[in-house]
Design an enzyme around this catalytic site. Structure first.
Site, short mmCIF file in Angstrom:
data_model
loop_
_atom_site.label_atom_id
_atom_site.label_comp_id
_atom_site.label_asym_id
_atom_site.label_seq_id
_atom_site.Cartn_x
_atom_site.Cartn_y
_atom_site.Cartn_z
N HIS A 56 -1.60 0.52 -9.56
CA HIS A 56 -2.22 -0.50 -8.69
C HIS A 56 -2.77 -1.67 -9.52
O HIS A 56 -3.95 -2.01 -9.44
CB HIS A 56 -3.34 0.14 -7.85
CG HIS A 56 -3.62 -0.59 -6.58
ND1 HIS A 56 -3.88 0.04 -5.39
CD2 HIS A 56 -3.71 -1.92 -6.30
CE1 HIS A 56 -4.10 -0.85 -4.44
NE2 HIS A 56 -4.00 -2.05 -4.96
N ASP A 86 3.82 0.13 -7.34
CA ASP A 86 2.50 -0.14 -7.92
C ASP A 86 1.41 0.56 -7.13
O ASP A 86 0.24 0.50 -7.51
CB ASP A 86 2.24 -1.66 -7.93
CG ASP A 86 0.93 -2.01 -8.63
OD1 ASP A 86 0.74 -1.51 -9.78
OD2 ASP A 86 0.10 -2.74 -8.06
N GLU A 95 -3.01 7.86 -4.07
CA GLU A 95 -3.52 7.34 -5.35
C GLU A 95 -5.02 7.51 -5.52
O GLU A 95 -5.52 7.52 -6.65
CB GLU A 95 -3.15 5.86 -5.52
CG GLU A 95 -3.85 4.91 -4.56
CD GLU A 95 -3.43 3.44 -4.77
OE1 GLU A 95 -2.23 3.15 -4.73
OE2 GLU A 95 -4.32 2.61 -4.99
N ARG A 148 0.86 -1.18 0.00
CA ARG A 148 0.00 0.00 0.00
C ARG A 148 0.90 1.23 0.00
O ARG A 148 1.98 1.23 0.60
CB ARG A 148 -0.91 0.04 1.24
CG ARG A 148 -2.09 -0.92 1.18
CD ARG A 148 -3.15 -0.47 0.16
NE ARG A 148 -4.30 -1.36 0.09
CZ ARG A 148 -4.40 -2.42 -0.71
NH1 ARG A 148 -3.42 -2.74 -1.55
NH2 ARG A 148 -5.50 -3.15 -0.72
P1 NAI Z 1 -1.04 -11.58 4.57
O1 NAI Z 1 -1.97 -11.13 5.64
O2 NAI Z 1 -1.06 -12.99 4.11
O3 NAI Z 1 0.48 -11.25 5.02
C1 NAI Z 1 0.86 -10.08 5.69
C2 NAI Z 1 2.07 -10.40 6.56
O4 NAI Z 1 2.49 -9.19 7.17
C3 NAI Z 1 1.77 -11.42 7.68
O5 NAI Z 1 2.71 -12.48 7.66
C4 NAI Z 1 1.88 -10.59 8.96
O6 NAI Z 1 2.40 -11.33 10.07
C5 NAI Z 1 2.85 -9.49 8.52
N1 NAI Z 1 2.71 -8.27 9.32
C6 NAI Z 1 1.58 -7.58 9.57
N2 NAI Z 1 1.86 -6.50 10.34
C7 NAI Z 1 3.18 -6.53 10.58
C8 NAI Z 1 4.06 -5.69 11.30
N3 NAI Z 1 3.60 -4.59 11.94
N4 NAI Z 1 5.37 -6.01 11.34
C9 NAI Z 1 5.82 -7.10 10.70
N5 NAI Z 1 5.04 -7.96 9.99
C10 NAI Z 1 3.74 -7.66 9.93
O7 NAI Z 1 -1.28 -10.56 3.37
P2 NAI Z 1 -0.97 -10.78 1.82
O8 NAI Z 1 -2.12 -11.45 1.17
O9 NAI Z 1 0.39 -11.35 1.67
O10 NAI Z 1 -1.00 -9.26 1.29
C11 NAI Z 1 -0.08 -8.27 1.77
C12 NAI Z 1 -0.57 -6.90 1.34
O11 NAI Z 1 -0.46 -6.77 -0.07
C13 NAI Z 1 -2.07 -6.63 1.61
O12 NAI Z 1 -2.30 -6.21 2.92
C14 NAI Z 1 -2.41 -5.57 0.60
O13 NAI Z 1 -2.22 -4.30 1.20
C15 NAI Z 1 -1.36 -5.76 -0.49
N6 NAI Z 1 -1.98 -6.17 -1.78
C16 NAI Z 1 -1.73 -5.41 -2.89
C17 NAI Z 1 -2.28 -5.73 -4.11
C18 NAI Z 1 -1.99 -4.95 -5.38
O14 NAI Z 1 -2.69 -5.13 -6.41
N7 NAI Z 1 -0.99 -4.07 -5.42
C19 NAI Z 1 -3.20 -6.87 -4.22
C20 NAI Z 1 -3.35 -7.65 -3.01
C21 NAI Z 1 -2.76 -7.29 -1.82
#
Ligand code: NAI
Length: 336
Positions: A295, A258, A263, A234
């Protein structure tokens, strides 16, 4: 169920229409984004379907709750754009698509790394102008480079596996260690160690208060000179102004973005006839070593189809009074 679908784009409409043949929901597609100014369109719709740049702040939620909306179905994994506390107070329930294709995003992050490194974006424009010179296009081997992954959830884990295949040393930072990654040779380190040792850093944590401006002037100063920074998470994970300063001083060598802090109202729109009013974005676009996209990391056929399937299924669960398998629970997330 009657659904008001906000911020509709051509790339998704037909996918939702096809998937809806199973459910027969009554969907009205609005192209406009949901904001306090457009919220009155929701009158008479028990369900709102929203995307990442719809503004689900307190005032908008208050208007839609007063108009009879009960459910907000997010067609995204991220829910940082929803005032969860307000939704909870107003009795609005929120569902999302926790996973639709982590491969889509991880593969896109790799595409940004490869394009920036080998300067494909510059080479493409050059040869179309009849300039076949190679000067300025020197890249580096990914093999043996150290890549730091911030957040090894669904997307970050896939990144780690792909990078292992390239022969990279993978460092990771996450509040939870993934044992399968450790077994595959990924080394969990402190945030500062990751910043100091990585040639490439890729961000895959959600945007929550603790991660807002995770990459600020301090973090940037700890990074290696010439580092490549990739953000498909993000926009607000990075302090854009601090990044611009680091790009100007040539401390950051490459940025693949991205997502962008501001945005909303820009990304997903065709503004090619207009004067760009966002000076930070305009400055970012002047750097030859910045590759910025709108994005689109999620944008694959598989991901779109999964988003439609899960979103309409989430709504059907609500309609039938079932347990909501993909509900975003305000209390749980506010404590994160
Ligand atoms: P997920 O929930 O599977 O993984 C997030 C990881 O971050 C987890 O392992 C969690 O323990 C870790 N985490 C959370 N807060 C933390 C902190 N304060 N310090 C250290 N580690 C921390 O999420 P996923 O599916 O891997 O997606 C990640 C992000 O990607 C989403 O939250 C979303 O914002 C972004 N995204 C972007 C897209 C795009 O089109 N550009 C599409 C889909 C997701």
């Amino acid at each position: 169920m009657k659904i008001a679908f906000f911020d509709t784009h051509n790339f998704e409409k037909s996918v939702f229409q096809k998937e809806n043949k199973v459910h027969n929901h009554e969907i009205t597609f609005f192209e406009t984004r949901l904001t306090e100014h457009t919220a009155n369109l929701a009158v008479g719709y028990p369900c709102i379907c929203a995307f990442v740049n719809d503004r689900l702040d307190h005032i908008t939620l208050k208007i839609i709750a007063a108009s009879g909306t009960k459910l907000i179905a997010l067609r995204s994994a991220g829910f940082n754009h929803v005032d969860l506390e307000a939704a909870n107070e107003l009795g609005l329930r929120i569902v999302r698509v926790p996973e639709y294709s982590p491969y889509a995003v991880a593969e896109y992050a790799i595409a940004l790394i490869l394009s920036l490194n080998r300067k494909i974006h510059r080479a493409y424009s050059r040869v179309r102008e009849g300039n076949f010179s190679l000067d300025g296009l020197v890249g580096f081997d990914l093999n043996n480079k150290t890549v730091g992954i911030v957040g090894t959830g669904k997307i970050g884990s896939i990144m780690a596996k792909i990078l292992n295949g390239f022969g990279c040393h993978v460092l990771a930072f996450d509040s939870l260690k993934n044992p399968a990654l450790v077994a595959a040779g990924v080394q969990y380190v402190s945030f500062d160690e990751l910043l100091q040792k990585s040639d490439i850093i890729s961000l895959h944590v959600p945007l929550i208060p603790e991660t807002r401006h995770l990459i600020d002037a301090r973090a940037l100063s700890k990074m290696k000179s010439g580092v490549m920074l990739i953000n498909t998470g993000r926009g607000a994970l990075i302090d854009t102004q601090a990044l611009i300063q680091s790009l100007k001083s040539e401390h950051v060598g490459y940025a693949g973005l991205d997502v962008y802090e501001e945005e909303e109202g820009i990304f997903f729109e065709n503004l090619s006839d207009q004067i760009l009013q966002d000076d930070q974005l305009a400055r970012l676009l002047t750097f030859p070593n910045v590759l910025l996209t709108s994005h689109q990391a999620f944008l694959t056929e598989e991901a779109l189809s999964n988003i439609a399937h899960t979103t309409l299924g989430n709504i059907a669960e609500f309609e039938k009074g079932k347990i909501l398998s993909n509900e975003v629970c305000a209390e749980k997330n506010l404590k994160k």
